[in-house]
Design a protein around this motif. Structure first.
Motif, PDB file in Angstrom:
ATOM      1  N   ALA A   1       0.644  -1.344  -0.073  1.00 14.21           N
ATOM      2  CA  ALA A   1      -0.088  -0.117  -0.030  1.00 14.21           C
ATOM      3  C   ALA A   1       0.880   1.087  -0.046  1.00 14.21           C
ATOM      4  O   ALA A   1       0.706   2.178  -0.713  1.00 14.21           O
ATOM      5  CB  ALA A   1      -1.101  -0.115   1.251  1.00 14.21           C
ATOM      6  N   HIS A   2       1.861   1.280   0.640  1.00 16.29           N
ATOM      7  CA  HIS A   2       2.654   2.462   1.152  1.00 16.29           C
ATOM      8  C   HIS A   2       3.558   2.611  -0.321  1.00 16.29           C
ATOM      9  O   HIS A   2       3.905   3.844  -0.753  1.00 16.29           O
ATOM     10  CB  HIS A   2       3.549   2.390   2.178  1.00 16.29           C
ATOM     11  N   ALA A   3       3.928   1.316  -1.068  1.00 19.80           N
ATOM     12  CA  ALA A   3       4.555   1.520  -2.172  1.00 19.80           C
ATOM     13  C   ALA A   3       3.634   2.111  -3.456  1.00 19.80           C
ATOM     14  O   ALA A   3       4.224   3.087  -4.161  1.00 19.80           O
ATOM     15  CB  ALA A   3       5.032   0.278  -2.759  1.00 19.80           C
ATOM     16  N   ALA A   4       2.659   1.674  -3.276  1.00 19.36           N
ATOM     17  CA  ALA A   4       1.556   2.642  -4.431  1.00 19.36           C
ATOM     18  C   ALA A   4       1.345   4.051  -3.915  1.00 19.36           C
ATOM     19  O   ALA A   4       1.232   4.723  -4.697  1.00 19.36           O
ATOM     20  CB  ALA A   4       0.061   1.737  -4.308  1.00 19.36           C
ATOM     21  N   LEU A   5       1.227   4.350  -2.572  1.00 17.81           N
ATOM     22  CA  LEU A   5       1.108   5.653  -2.241  1.00 17.81           C
ATOM     23  C   LEU A   5       2.233   6.419  -2.561  1.00 17.81           C
ATOM     24  O   LEU A   5       2.211   7.822  -2.991  1.00 17.81           O
ATOM     25  CB  LEU A   5       0.628   5.694  -0.649  1.00 17.81           C
ATOM     26  N   ASP A   6       3.583   5.852  -2.724  1.00 18.92           N
ATOM     27  CA  ASP A   6       4.709   6.764  -3.066  1.00 18.92           C
ATOM     28  C   ASP A   6       4.445   7.125  -4.543  1.00 18.92           C
ATOM     29  O   ASP A   6       4.758   8.053  -4.856  1.00 18.92           O
ATOM     30  CB  ASP A   6       5.987   5.850  -3.059  1.00 18.92           C
ATOM     31  N   GLU A   7       3.966   6.084  -5.315  1.00 17.05           N
ATOM     32  CA  GLU A   7       3.568   6.267  -6.703  1.00 17.05           C
ATOM     33  C   GLU A   7       2.719   7.482  -7.047  1.00 17.05           C
ATOM     34  O   GLU A   7       2.571   8.310  -7.770  1.00 17.05           O
ATOM     35  CB  GLU A   7       3.371   5.130  -7.440  1.00 17.05           C
ATOM     36  N   LEU A   8       1.704   7.335  -6.075  1.00 18.50           N
ATOM     37  CA  LEU A   8       0.565   8.412  -6.182  1.00 18.50           C
ATOM     38  C   LEU A   8       1.242   9.789  -5.901  1.00 18.50           C
ATOM     39  O   LEU A   8       0.647  10.779  -6.355  1.00 18.50           O
ATOM     40  CB  LEU A   8      -0.742   7.796  -5.199  1.00 18.50           C
ATOM     41  N   GLU A   9       1.927   9.601  -4.759  1.00 20.46           N
ATOM     42  CA  GLU A   9       2.676  11.304  -4.457  1.00 20.46           C
ATOM     43  C   GLU A   9       3.644  11.643  -5.456  1.00 20.46           C
ATOM     44  O   GLU A   9       3.327  12.862  -5.852  1.00 20.46           O
ATOM     45  CB  GLU A   9       3.357  10.768  -3.259  1.00 20.46           C
ATOM     46  N   ARG A  10       4.138  10.792  -6.344  1.00 23.41           N
ATOM     47  CA  ARG A  10       4.893  11.223  -7.436  1.00 23.41           C
ATOM     48  C   ARG A  10       3.831  11.825  -8.546  1.00 23.41           C
ATOM     49  O   ARG A  10       4.001  12.461  -9.127  1.00 23.41           O
ATOM     50  CB  ARG A  10       5.744  10.241  -7.997  1.00 23.41           C
ATOM     51  N   TYR A  11       2.750  11.062  -8.726  1.00 20.54           N
ATOM     52  CA  TYR A  11       1.859  11.443  -9.757  1.00 20.54           C
ATOM     53  C   TYR A  11       1.436  12.908  -9.230  1.00 20.54           C
ATOM     54  O   TYR A  11       1.168  13.853 -10.181  1.00 20.54           O
ATOM     55  CB  TYR A  11       0.649  10.391 -10.082  1.00 20.54           C
TER      56      TYR A  11
END
Length: 339
Positions: free
Chosen positions: A310-320
């Motif tokens: 989940a946090h790995a996905a949120l890292d990507e969402l933050e980049r987006y």
């Protein structure tokens, strides 16, 4: 991507039962800081009336296991969709050609999911060299101390040869974790050149050379038509007596019937986390053979390991949200040779 600093509108698309384990309170709070999202809405049917409005406004889908296919009909209901952030490994189950044709950006948490698989694999390799399963059973049967080295010649991991088939994310992580040990590492991957193999701390080898030379063979190749039964009867016969096969990749990489014959004869050992078929029929000999450690597809992220994805996905969402490209983008051309 998106205008830096803006919170994109997002929708969660997955099996609703997955969400509580995947998004712990910290991850859920972070999700709500990063995006305009209703955490109470978890979509597992893109045609559901209650999802129509949110999907029509969605810019990002945060997906996981149980996400329905993103085909042309589904995408037609999401005219503003620009990105899919997958909080698990493979995206092959839901990302279709229609996504690439639309130009949707796709990210995956496969790198995060690779970590527990690699850890399980390394434990299996080290236990195989130490003959832990055999000795534990022997000890439980007679409950007396023995000269274990005499009973199990070659016991130990010093200078054992480990062959890694597939320099995937998991295969590379396994090589990295094994590097500190006094092992001789071989790697086979048709897309890996000799210099890259040496950089991973391994010697490149052809598949049949690797099988003939290894004490332990661990599989990390993707499930593709050309990898089906990669270890067939002929190739399994190349393994030296007493060798161990570790499979945490996909069951179809091994000819199950051929492996069962070798194991029933007592010539090989196996640590098997994935099978073909999956699940196995109740009468499969793999459940009872003493030289087999069989687990029910548990090497990947489970339990307390899920929030890492989940946090790995949120890292990507933050980049987006910051207008940056994904760190772990998935590309259409790579899917043909990846899991």
């Amino acid at each position: 991507m998106t205008e830096p600093g803006r919170r994109p509108r997002a929708v969660l698309a997955m099996d609703p039962g997955v969400l509580p384990a995947l998004f712990d309170p910290a991850a859920l709070a972070r999700l709500e800081r990063l995006a305009e999202v209703d955490p109470a809405l978890v979509v597992d049917d893109f045609a559901a009336p209650a999802a129509a409005g949110p999907l029509a406004a969605a810019e990002v889908l945060v997906t996981c296991w149980g996400c329905p296919p993103l085909d042309a009909a589904a995408l037609a209901a999401m005219p503003g969709l620009r990105a899919v952030v997958h909080a698990a490994g493979s995206v092959k189950h839901h990302v279709t050609d229609a996504c690439w044709e639309r130009g949707v950006a796709v990210s995956s948490a496969a790198t995060a999911n690779a970590l527990p698989v690699a850890e399980y694999t390394v434990a299996a390799i080290l236990f195989a060299g130490k003959r832990v399963l055999d000795i534990a059973r022997h000890y439980a049967a007679d409950r007396t101390r023995r000269d274990w080295a005499a009973l199990y010649p070659g016991l130990g991991n010093y200078r054992r040869v480990v062959g890694v088939v597939g320099a995937s994310r998991i295969g590379r992580r396994v090589l990295e974790l094994l590097r500190p040990f006094d092992l001789d590492l071989l790697v086979h991957d048709p897309y890996l050149d000799a210099a890259a193999a040496r950089a991973l701390g391994a010697r490149p080898a052809g598949l049949e050379e690797l099988l003939s030379a290894s004490d332990v063979v661990t599989l990390h190749a993707p499930e593709l038509p050309e990898t089906r039964h990669l270890l067939d009867r002929r190739r399994l016969a190349l393994l030296r007596d007493g060798a161990t096969v570790v499979n945490t990749a996909r069951g179809s990489l091994v000819d199950t019937a051929a492996l069962e014959r070798e194991l029933a004869a007592g010539r090989l050992h196996a640590v098997i986390d994935v099978t073909d078929p999956e699940p196995l029929p109740p009468d499969s000999p793999l459940f009872t053979l003493p030289n087999v450690l069989l687990t029910p597809h548990i090497a990947g992220s489970l339990g307390g390991e899920l929030p890492r994805m989940a946090h790995a996905a949120l890292d990507e969402l933050e980049r987006y949200a910051a207008g940056l490209p994904f760190a772990h983008a998935v590309h259409a051309d790579a899917l043909s040779r990846s899991a």
